[in-house]
Write a protein that holds these residues in place. Structure first.
Motif, PDB file in Angstrom:
ATOM      1  N   MET A   1     -13.807 -27.940 -13.242  1.00  9.14           N
ATOM      2  CA  MET A   1     -14.588 -27.332 -12.326  1.00  9.14           C
ATOM      3  C   MET A   1     -13.836 -27.269 -11.023  1.00  9.14           C
ATOM      4  SD  MET A   1     -18.288 -28.552 -13.618  1.00  9.14           S
ATOM      5  CE  MET A   1     -19.562 -27.406 -12.878  1.00  9.14           C
ATOM      6  N   MET A   2     -14.100 -26.325 -10.597  1.00 13.35           N
ATOM      7  CA  MET A   2     -14.127 -26.169  -9.528  1.00 13.35           C
ATOM      8  C   MET A   2     -14.988 -26.411  -8.378  1.00 13.35           C
ATOM      9  SD  MET A   2     -10.313 -24.909  -9.885  1.00 13.35           S
ATOM     10  CE  MET A   2     -10.632 -26.214 -11.188  1.00 13.35           C
ATOM     11  N   PRO A   3     -14.405 -26.909  -6.821  1.00 12.16           N
ATOM     12  CA  PRO A   3     -15.396 -26.827  -6.260  1.00 12.16           C
ATOM     13  C   PRO A   3     -16.301 -25.433  -5.578  1.00 12.16           C
ATOM     14  CG  PRO A   3     -13.020 -27.066  -4.948  1.00 12.16           C
ATOM     15  CD  PRO A   3     -12.837 -26.076  -6.733  1.00 12.16           C
ATOM     16  N   GLY A   4     -17.559 -26.095  -5.855  1.00  8.91           N
ATOM     17  CA  GLY A   4     -18.624 -25.130  -5.961  1.00  8.91           C
ATOM     18  C   GLY A   4     -18.876 -24.617  -7.248  1.00  8.91           C
ATOM     19  N   GLN A   5     -18.604 -24.477  -8.074  1.00 12.81           N
ATOM     20  CA  GLN A   5     -18.801 -24.100  -9.632  1.00 12.81           C
ATOM     21  C   GLN A   5     -19.582 -24.516 -10.516  1.00 12.81           C
ATOM     22  OE1 GLN A   5     -15.203 -23.325 -12.766  1.00 12.81           O
ATOM     23  NE2 GLN A   5     -15.947 -21.891 -12.368  1.00 12.81           N
ATOM     24  N   SER A   6     -20.552 -24.365 -11.638  1.00 14.89           N
ATOM     25  CA  SER A   6     -21.725 -24.720 -12.134  1.00 14.89           C
ATOM     26  C   SER A   6     -20.895 -24.537 -13.479  1.00 14.89           C
ATOM     27  CB  SER A   6     -22.396 -24.220 -11.897  1.00 14.89           C
ATOM     28  OG  SER A   6     -22.876 -22.644 -12.019  1.00 14.89           O
ATOM     29  N   PHE A   7     -21.275 -25.212 -14.419  1.00 12.58           N
ATOM     30  CA  PHE A   7     -21.275 -24.852 -16.023  1.00 12.58           C
ATOM     31  C   PHE A   7     -23.144 -24.933 -16.656  1.00 12.58           C
ATOM     32  CE2 PHE A   7     -20.099 -26.716 -19.557  1.00 12.58           C
ATOM     33  CZ  PHE A   7     -19.560 -25.593 -20.382  1.00 12.58           C
ATOM     34  N   ARG A   8     -23.106 -23.875 -17.240  1.00 11.25           N
ATOM     35  CA  ARG A   8     -24.078 -24.403 -18.035  1.00 11.25           C
ATOM     36  C   ARG A   8     -23.912 -23.858 -19.630  1.00 11.25           C
ATOM     37  NH1 ARG A   8     -28.879 -21.373 -19.621  1.00 11.25           N
ATOM     38  NH2 ARG A   8     -31.005 -21.928 -19.060  1.00 11.25           N
ATOM     39  N   LEU A   9     -24.344 -24.864 -19.986  1.00  6.37           N
ATOM     40  CA  LEU A   9     -24.100 -24.919 -21.527  1.00  6.37           C
ATOM     41  C   LEU A   9     -25.670 -25.094 -22.379  1.00  6.37           C
ATOM     42  CD1 LEU A   9     -22.404 -24.755 -24.145  1.00  6.37           C
ATOM     43  CD2 LEU A   9     -21.978 -27.586 -23.236  1.00  6.37           C
ATOM     44  N   PRO A  10     -26.255 -23.907 -22.843  1.00  6.26           N
ATOM     45  CA  PRO A  10     -27.957 -24.327 -23.839  1.00  6.26           C
ATOM     46  C   PRO A  10     -27.010 -24.858 -25.264  1.00  6.26           C
ATOM     47  CG  PRO A  10     -26.581 -21.937 -23.939  1.00  6.26           C
ATOM     48  CD  PRO A  10     -25.361 -22.690 -23.269  1.00  6.26           C
ATOM     49  N   PHE A  11     -28.252 -24.967 -25.495  1.00  6.54           N
ATOM     50  CA  PHE A  11     -27.894 -25.873 -26.801  1.00  6.54           C
ATOM     51  C   PHE A  11     -28.625 -25.012 -28.020  1.00  6.54           C
ATOM     52  CE2 PHE A  11     -26.315 -28.892 -24.798  1.00  6.54           C
ATOM     53  CZ  PHE A  11     -24.562 -29.763 -25.372  1.00  6.54           C
ATOM     54  N   GLU A  12     -28.453 -24.733 -29.264  1.00  9.46           N
ATOM     55  CA  GLU A  12     -29.454 -23.813 -30.501  1.00  9.46           C
ATOM     56  C   GLU A  12     -29.650 -24.942 -31.460  1.00  9.46           C
ATOM     57  OE1 GLU A  12     -28.301 -20.310 -30.552  1.00  9.46           O
ATOM     58  OE2 GLU A  12     -28.907 -19.645 -28.975  1.00  9.46           O
ATOM     59  N   VAL A  13     -28.512 -25.475 -31.527  1.00  9.58           N
ATOM     60  CA  VAL A  13     -28.444 -26.617 -33.123  1.00  9.58           C
ATOM     61  C   VAL A  13     -28.107 -27.924 -32.310  1.00  9.58           C
ATOM     62  CG1 VAL A  13     -27.301 -26.712 -35.256  1.00  9.58           C
ATOM     63  CG2 VAL A  13     -27.501 -24.882 -33.819  1.00  9.58           C
ATOM     64  N   ALA A  14     -29.758 -28.924 -33.715  1.00  9.66           N
ATOM     65  CA  ALA A  14     -29.914 -30.415 -33.266  1.00  9.66           C
ATOM     66  C   ALA A  14     -28.895 -30.704 -33.973  1.00  9.66           C
ATOM     67  CB  ALA A  14     -31.095 -30.726 -33.871  1.00  9.66           C
ATOM     68  N   SER A  15     -27.911 -31.931 -33.372  1.00  9.54           N
ATOM     69  CA  SER A  15     -27.204 -32.066 -33.784  1.00  9.54           C
ATOM     70  C   SER A  15     -26.347 -32.942 -32.614  1.00  9.54           C
ATOM     71  CB  SER A  15     -25.714 -31.586 -34.365  1.00  9.54           C
ATOM     72  OG  SER A  15     -24.489 -32.607 -34.806  1.00  9.54           O
ATOM     73  N   ASP A  16     -25.204 -33.975 -33.040  1.00  8.63           N
ATOM     74  CA  ASP A  16     -24.154 -35.602 -32.154  1.00  8.63           C
ATOM     75  C   ASP A  16     -23.136 -34.005 -31.513  1.00  8.63           C
ATOM     76  OD1 ASP A  16     -26.405 -36.558 -32.703  1.00  8.63           O
ATOM     77  OD2 ASP A  16     -25.403 -38.368 -32.814  1.00  8.63           O
ATOM     78  N   TYR A  17     -23.181 -33.988 -30.454  1.00  4.32           N
ATOM     79  CA  TYR A  17     -21.799 -33.166 -29.978  1.00  4.32           C
ATOM     80  C   TYR A  17     -20.943 -34.501 -29.283  1.00  4.32           C
ATOM     81  CZ  TYR A  17     -24.545 -29.362 -31.166  1.00  4.32           C
ATOM     82  OH  TYR A  17     -25.174 -28.467 -31.621  1.00  4.32           O
ATOM     83  N   GLN A  18     -19.657 -34.591 -29.653  1.00  2.00           N
ATOM     84  CA  GLN A  18     -18.736 -35.031 -29.103  1.00  2.00           C
ATOM     85  C   GLN A  18     -17.438 -34.306 -28.093  1.00  2.00           C
ATOM     86  OE1 GLN A  18     -18.828 -38.667 -29.738  1.00  2.00           O
ATOM     87  NE2 GLN A  18     -20.348 -38.580 -31.455  1.00  2.00           N
ATOM     88  N   PHE A  19     -17.560 -34.908 -27.223  1.00  2.00           N
ATOM     89  CA  PHE A  19     -16.873 -34.173 -25.594  1.00  2.00           C
ATOM     90  C   PHE A  19     -15.621 -35.048 -25.725  1.00  2.00           C
ATOM     91  CE2 PHE A  19     -20.055 -31.786 -25.757  1.00  2.00           C
ATOM     92  CZ  PHE A  19     -20.159 -30.283 -25.519  1.00  2.00           C
ATOM     93  N   ALA A  20     -14.251 -34.798 -25.443  1.00  2.00           N
ATOM     94  CA  ALA A  20     -12.867 -36.272 -25.029  1.00  2.00           C
ATOM     95  C   ALA A  20     -13.297 -35.545 -23.538  1.00  2.00           C
ATOM     96  CB  ALA A  20     -12.049 -35.456 -25.537  1.00  2.00           C
ATOM     97  N   CYS A  21     -13.908 -36.456 -22.746  1.00  2.00           N
ATOM     98  CA  CYS A  21     -13.620 -36.756 -21.310  1.00  2.00           C
ATOM     99  C   CYS A  21     -13.751 -37.731 -20.825  1.00  2.00           C
ATOM    100  CB  CYS A  21     -15.647 -36.849 -21.298  1.00  2.00           C
ATOM    101  SG  CYS A  21     -15.690 -37.127 -19.049  1.00  2.00           S
ATOM    102  N   THR A  22     -12.578 -37.265 -19.887  1.00  2.00           N
ATOM    103  CA  THR A  22     -11.928 -38.865 -19.701  1.00  2.00           C
ATOM    104  C   THR A  22     -11.675 -39.288 -18.297  1.00  2.00           C
ATOM    105  OG1 THR A  22     -10.714 -36.764 -17.812  1.00  2.00           O
ATOM    106  CG2 THR A  22      -9.135 -37.474 -19.776  1.00  2.00           C
TER     107      THR A  22
END
Lengths: 143, 192
Positions: A88-109
């Motif tokens: 994410m760039m400075p001042g940027q936002s990220f809005r992630l909605p979810f519609e399905v129940a589940s476990d979501y795995q994200f690679a995250c350093t």
């Protein structure tokens, strides 16, 4: 039948336990917003460079459909940051909605495990589901 | 501590719900403001130099993976192929670009053969380790080789949605259905 002082004490004790449990089971879950917000404060990069261990995102985030089902990330720092699943760039936002129940795995350093999990649970509609959701959330908040 | 207090207060007091999600229109996660997608030059599976800027005017679905992937990539690419097909004539305004995280095995020929199995219009990108690492850094992509005989990788599994102007508008996490891609791509194609 005449109630003794002990009977009253027992009654109050039971009511004190069952009352909150009934409330937790029967009252619909409500939040001020459906968004779970995480922000990288200004100066985070500088703090990290100076050796501070700054943890912003937990390795696991719990959401519930219908009541608390949007992840909102904001980078308020002055430099780009890898935040959760993305950069994410400075001042940027990220809005992630979810519609399905589940476990979501994200690679995250940003995490030692290299992964971040978002657990999206079904909408807690039944009394038991509400009770369970509140109990787990309280436990997580307290620990 | 503040977050804990707010959470406890919400749980205990049952604050009124204002309902959220106003303004959220895409199924994917939305970036605000959208930033220009970093350009790159890689070896394309179509035999040409693959530059992202080549696709200005189209909606680009950009993903990262590898052809030997047994779990994530085949599902993602099959989903993208189904979405591309569902878009019908609009599909010509959409370009899927898939960049390898495994340049040792994924040369242009191999990527072309692999991607054609899903959709002949898909374009793959490969290059040197350094080139690909630079692209991954620009896009915040994680990729790490897993110890073992099959040379697998763990890698970011989402797809970036890039609009006609070349801006990264959204990120679709792994697991979304083709209908969600169709929904979002249609919106991006219709937006100014």
């Amino acid at each position: 039948m005449k109630f003794s002082r002990w009977h009253w004490l027992a009654f109050l004790l039971i009511a004190g336990v069952l009352g909150p449990l009934a409330w937790a089971a029967l009252t619909p879950l409500q939040f001020p917003s459906r968004e779970e917000v995480f922000e990288i404060p200004k100066g985070t990069w500088a703090r990290r460079m100076s050796g501070d261990k700054v943890e912003i995102l937990p390795a696991q985030i719990r959401l519930a459909l219908g009541v608390h089902d949007v992840l909102l990330l904001r980078n308020l720092d002055d430099v780009p940051q890898v935040f959760g699943p993305t950069i994410m760039m400075p001042g940027q936002s990220f809005r992630l909605p979810f519609e399905v129940a589940s476990d979501y795995q994200f690679a995250c350093t940003a995490h030692l495990s290299g992964q971040m999990t978002i657990v999206v649970e079904p909408q807690p509609l039944s009394p038991w589901a509400r009770l369970r959701w509140r109990a787990i959330s309280l436990w997580k908040a307290a620990t | 501590m503040k977050r804990t207090i707010i959470l406890l207060a919400s749980l205990l007091l049952g604050a009124p719900s204002f309902g959220a999600g106003e303004g959220a229109t895409l199924k994917a996660g939305i970036f605000e403001p959208a930033r220009v997608a970093p350009d790159f030059t890689l070896q394309g599976s179509d035999g040409s130099n693959l530059q992202l800027s080549r696709y200005r005017g189209k909606v680009v679905l950009l993903g990262f993976g590898f052809t030997s992937c047994a779990a994530v990539c085949p599902i993602t690419l099959a989903t993208l192929a189904a979405a591309h097909k569902s878009l019908g004539a609009q599909g010509s305004e959409v370009q899927v670009v898939y960049i390898t995280v495994d340049p040792q095995r994924d040369n242009a020929t191999r990527m072309k053969k692999y991607l054609s199995g899903f959709d002949p219009s898909f374009v793959g990108g490969t290059g040197t380790d350094a080139q690909l690492a630079a692209v991954r850094k620009d896009y915040g992509i994680a990729a790490e080789k897993v110890a073992g005989p099959d040379g697998a990788f763990t890698h970011s599994s989402f797809i970036y949605l890039i609009d006609r102007e070349g801006r990264i508008r959204a990120l679709m996490p792994y697991g979304h259905a083709a209908e969600d891609y169709v929904h979002d791509v249609s919106m991006l194609l219709a937006s100014p």
